[in-house]
Design a protein around this motif. Structure first.
Motif, PDB file in Angstrom:
ATOM      1  N   ASP A 102      38.356 -64.013   2.041  1.00 45.62           N
ATOM      2  CA  ASP A 102      38.995 -64.067   0.695  1.00 45.62           C
ATOM      3  C   ASP A 102      38.382 -62.016   0.121  1.00 45.62           C
ATOM      4  OD1 ASP A 102      40.040 -66.116   1.096  1.00 45.62           O
ATOM      5  OD2 ASP A 102      38.333 -67.273  -0.709  1.00 45.62           O
ATOM      6  N   THR A 105      35.618 -62.517  -1.504  1.00 46.31           N
ATOM      7  CA  THR A 105      34.011 -62.770  -0.645  1.00 46.31           C
ATOM      8  C   THR A 105      33.775 -61.590  -0.307  1.00 46.31           C
ATOM      9  OG1 THR A 105      35.168 -64.894  -0.308  1.00 46.31           O
ATOM     10  CG2 THR A 105      33.773 -64.096   1.753  1.00 46.31           C
ATOM     11  N   HIS A 188      40.085 -70.823   2.084  1.00 47.34           N
ATOM     12  CA  HIS A 188      39.003 -70.955   1.258  1.00 47.34           C
ATOM     13  C   HIS A 188      38.623 -71.929   0.706  1.00 47.34           C
ATOM     14  CE1 HIS A 188      42.144 -67.862  -0.187  1.00 47.34           C
ATOM     15  NE2 HIS A 188      43.635 -68.615  -0.605  1.00 47.34           N
ATOM     16  N   VAL A 190      35.367 -72.904   1.569  1.00 49.40           N
ATOM     17  CA  VAL A 190      33.763 -73.360   0.588  1.00 49.40           C
ATOM     18  C   VAL A 190      34.881 -73.003  -0.544  1.00 49.40           C
ATOM     19  CG1 VAL A 190      31.846 -72.348   0.481  1.00 49.40           C
ATOM     20  CG2 VAL A 190      32.837 -72.294   2.744  1.00 49.40           C
ATOM     21  N   LYS A 191      35.603 -72.508  -1.060  1.00 45.42           N
ATOM     22  CA  LYS A 191      35.671 -72.667  -2.300  1.00 45.42           C
ATOM     23  C   LYS A 191      36.383 -74.154  -2.727  1.00 45.42           C
ATOM     24  CE  LYS A 191      36.444 -67.945  -3.526  1.00 45.42           C
ATOM     25  NZ  LYS A 191      37.062 -66.929  -3.315  1.00 45.42           N
TER      26      LYS A 191
HETATM   27  N1  URA Z   1      35.635 -69.923   2.435  1.00 44.36           N
HETATM   28  C1  URA Z   1      36.124 -69.756   0.717  1.00 44.36           C
HETATM   29  O1  URA Z   1      36.637 -70.716  -0.050  1.00 44.36           O
HETATM   30  N2  URA Z   1      36.532 -68.141   1.147  1.00 44.36           N
HETATM   31  C2  URA Z   1      36.272 -67.296   1.910  1.00 44.36           C
HETATM   32  O2  URA Z   1      36.636 -66.180   1.964  1.00 44.36           O
HETATM   33  C3  URA Z   1      35.921 -68.060   3.566  1.00 44.36           C
HETATM   34  C4  URA Z   1      35.690 -69.394   3.411  1.00 44.36           C
END
Ligand code: URA
Length: 237
Positions: A102, A105, A188, A190-191
């Protein structure tokens, strides 16, 4: 101008002898026209195909590992003229990022012009592990950690979390630093994992990609991958 069989061999498609056999067995076309004469000469501009597959011209592949800063977009160009990850690499070759981080990120991203490797790395079936450090709002409860370890569902699909570690808690600021390793690459992701449990992600950084890490690379710095590292990435297939 060079003899057709020599050029085919130079492109690494076949030995010169094998190339001659291919020509004789009517499998080779130049600019779409069947060629059966062994002495035919071609130039670098001619398009050579074997069994109707265009063969690659000699390409010099380049592989970079970048420590992406914040406020840089993971694409080749941007309509809004924001800095892209490609802008940060000093090369004339048309490279592109493998997957995305992102805009906000930071961390490890690979760039290359090798489509075969990019496909391997992005293909879900090869399950390449990626590790992130997330600064989240609040702290994870035991139940939430259990949920994560059992496999949390995002859009009805379970995210397989390979490793989860609480690195630090800041009780005053009400934040936690969590290390998380996953093998998938949904946008996204991980978020979305932490949001699903009601925790905002304040900061996110990717620290590892397969066996690669950011050792010695400050934000915005990059280095070329070694041939050994490229081979090792290929071997993950
Ligand atoms: N997960 C996320 O939410 N953002 C990233 O940039 C990579 C993985």
């Amino acid at each position: 101008m060079e003899r057709l069989q020599k050029v085919i061999a130079e492109y690494g498609y076949a030995s010169r002898r094998k190339a001659e056999e291919l020509i004789k067995s009517r499998k080779v076309k130049v600019n779409g026209i069947l060629v059966t004469e062994l002495g035919t000469k071609v130039s670098k501009e001619d398009i050579i195909s074997i069994e109707d597959n265009v063969i690659n011209k000699e390409i010099n592949y380049e592989y970079y590992l970048l420590n992406k800063p914040r406020s840089v977009i993971s694409s080749v160009s941007d309509k809004e003229k924001r800095t892209t990850v490609v802008d940060l690499i000093d090369t004339k070759t048309r490279i592109y990022p493998v997957g995305r981080l992102d805009y906000d990120t930071t961390g490890l991203i690979i760039l290359t012009n090798d489509g075969t490797l990019a496909n391997i790395l992005m293909h879900p079936s090869f399950a390449i592990p990626k590790t992130y450090i997330a600064k989240i709002r609040g702290e994870l409860t035991k139940e939430e950690i259990n949920t994560l370890n059992k496999g949390i569902k995002i859009d009805n699909r379970v995210v397989n979390i390979k490793k989860l570690k609480i690195k630090r808690k800041d009780l005053e600021k009400n934040t936690s630093l969590v290390e998380i390793t996953i093998v998938e690459g949904r946008n996204h992701i991980v978020k979305r994992i932490f949001n699903e449990l009601g925790h905002d992600v304040i900061k996110l950084s990717r620290t590892n990609y397969a066996f690669l890490n950011l050792d010695g690379l400050k934000s915005g710095d990059y280095r070329k991958l070694s041939i050994k590292e490229v081979k090792k990435l290929y071997s993950l297939k």
